[in-house]
Motif scaffolding. Structure first.
Motif, short mmCIF file in Angstrom:
data_model
loop_
_atom_site.label_atom_id
_atom_site.label_comp_id
_atom_site.label_asym_id
_atom_site.label_seq_id
_atom_site.Cartn_x
_atom_site.Cartn_y
_atom_site.Cartn_z
N SER A 242 19.48 82.53 111.53
CA SER A 242 20.16 82.19 113.04
C SER A 242 21.58 81.97 112.79
O SER A 242 22.08 81.33 111.86
N ASP A 243 22.09 82.33 113.87
CA ASP A 243 23.69 81.89 113.97
C ASP A 243 23.67 80.58 114.67
O ASP A 243 24.88 80.20 114.94
N THR A 244 22.73 79.87 114.67
CA THR A 244 22.72 78.49 115.42
C THR A 244 22.76 77.50 114.11
O THR A 244 21.72 77.50 113.38
N ARG A 245 23.74 76.75 113.87
CA ARG A 245 23.90 75.82 112.79
C ARG A 245 23.04 74.72 112.89
O ARG A 245 23.22 74.14 113.66
N ILE A 246 22.28 74.20 111.67
CA ILE A 246 21.70 72.66 111.43
C ILE A 246 22.96 72.11 110.70
O ILE A 246 23.07 72.59 109.59
N VAL A 247 23.31 71.00 111.40
CA VAL A 247 24.24 70.31 110.73
C VAL A 247 23.44 68.96 110.44
O VAL A 247 23.15 68.18 111.42
N VAL A 248 23.35 68.36 109.23
CA VAL A 248 22.69 67.15 108.73
C VAL A 248 23.58 66.05 108.39
O VAL A 248 24.48 66.29 107.56
N ASP A 249 23.59 64.82 109.11
CA ASP A 249 24.25 63.73 108.38
C ASP A 249 24.18 63.57 107.23
O ASP A 249 23.03 63.47 106.45
N PRO A 250 25.07 63.44 106.42
CA PRO A 250 24.99 63.13 104.87
C PRO A 250 24.32 61.89 104.53
O PRO A 250 23.60 61.95 103.61
#
Length: 292
Positions: A242-250
């Motif tokens: 998917s071109d929707t990114r998942i960004v995870v808090d470090p």
């Protein structure tokens, strides 16, 4: 036959495979007409449709409950042909010798057959090869400088950026050879093993359990199967579909999650993961964040 029905049957077959892994036919030619299945839920699965399929319905469509796909391309192979998929797509191609290739998301192969050898070059991505037996015409899949040779078997080859070449053997035996490094000893990998080819290191062959093989092939059903995967690794896997990114808090990237998820629904995954791990989700354009 409705696509949703085929996908539901395929998802149900995947859960059975992961939990019990019975000996069942995997060649679409051996399949029977699928029967309706009520419900295709999972304890950690968002109830959206499965990964989009750019597939054309053929006369073999009734056999696709096992593959979880909407159709099979029955195409003759001349001197050379290319087949590819876009982001979030999967595709099956039946080659002129009867071999079946299933391409995962964002993948590309070049097929070149002669009278003496069947050659396929994996340019990028991942594909399953179910090889028609023919001892007089070896079947060779090349990925970078690695050749995988088989006569009649079923195996997967994965070629992803900045990662080693990975070969997973479902049936039969394959030989793995490094063309550019004759000093590296070729190896044979049998069913339920994987071979890892990385840099100048020796080729590593590892045994893997049948349920693990099933999880690695969950993409056939439009799913991503996670088993104690970190949120960071899960986000990277979803980015393939998917071109929707998942960004995870470090601060929470090392937290782990297990479950079966729709590959084309990163937002649904993020919400489930946040709920299970007592975290929060922040949605934005083409992005979803998992934070404390």
């Amino acid at each position: 036959m409705r696509l949703e029905r085929l996908r539901a049957v395929g998802a149900d077959a995947l859960r059975t495979t992961i939990e019990e892994y019975p000996a069942a036919a995997t060649d679409p030619e051996d399949c029977a007409e699928p029967q309706p299945v009520s419900g295709a839920s999972s304890a950690a699965m968002h109830p959206r449709l499965l990964m989009r399929r750019r597939l054309m319905v053929s006369g073999a469509a009734a056999c696709l409950a096992v593959a979880g796909l909407a159709g099979v391309f029955l195409l003759p192979v001349s001197s050379q042909q290319e087949f590819s998929t876009g982001l979030g797509e999967a595709r099956q191609v039946r080659l002129s010798d009867g071999s079946l290739v299933t391409l995962n998301t964002n993948s590309k192969i070049v097929v070149a057959y002669t009278d003496s050898v069947r050659k396929i070059r994996l340019i990028q991505g991942e594909a399953i090869f179910k090889v028609a037996k023919n001892k007089q015409r070896p079947f060779i899949v090349s990925a970078h400088d690695t050749d995988v040779r088989a006569v009649g078997t079923s195996f997967t080859v994965q070629l992803l950026p900045e990662k080693p070449v990975r070969i997973v053997v479902q049936e039969g035996v394959v030989e793995v050879v490094r063309r550019d490094a004759p000093a590296i000893v070729p190896v044979r990998a049998k069913a339920q093993t994987q071979a890892i080819v990385s840099g100048s290191a020796p080729i590593v062959v590892q045994s893997i359990a049948r349920p693990v093989v099933a999880r690695q092939l969950a993409w056939q059903y439009g799913r991503i199967a996670l088993e104690n995967e970190t949120l960071a690794d899960a986000a990277e896997e979803f980015s393939r579909y998917s071109d929707t990114r998942i960004v995870v808090d470090p601060a929470v990237a090392g937290r782990t999650i297990t479950g079966l998820f729709a590959a084309d629904d990163p937002v649904g995954f993020a919400k489930v993961a946040a709920s299970v791990l007592d975290l929060r989700v922040e949605e934005g354009p083409k992005e979803v964040r998992i934070v404390r």
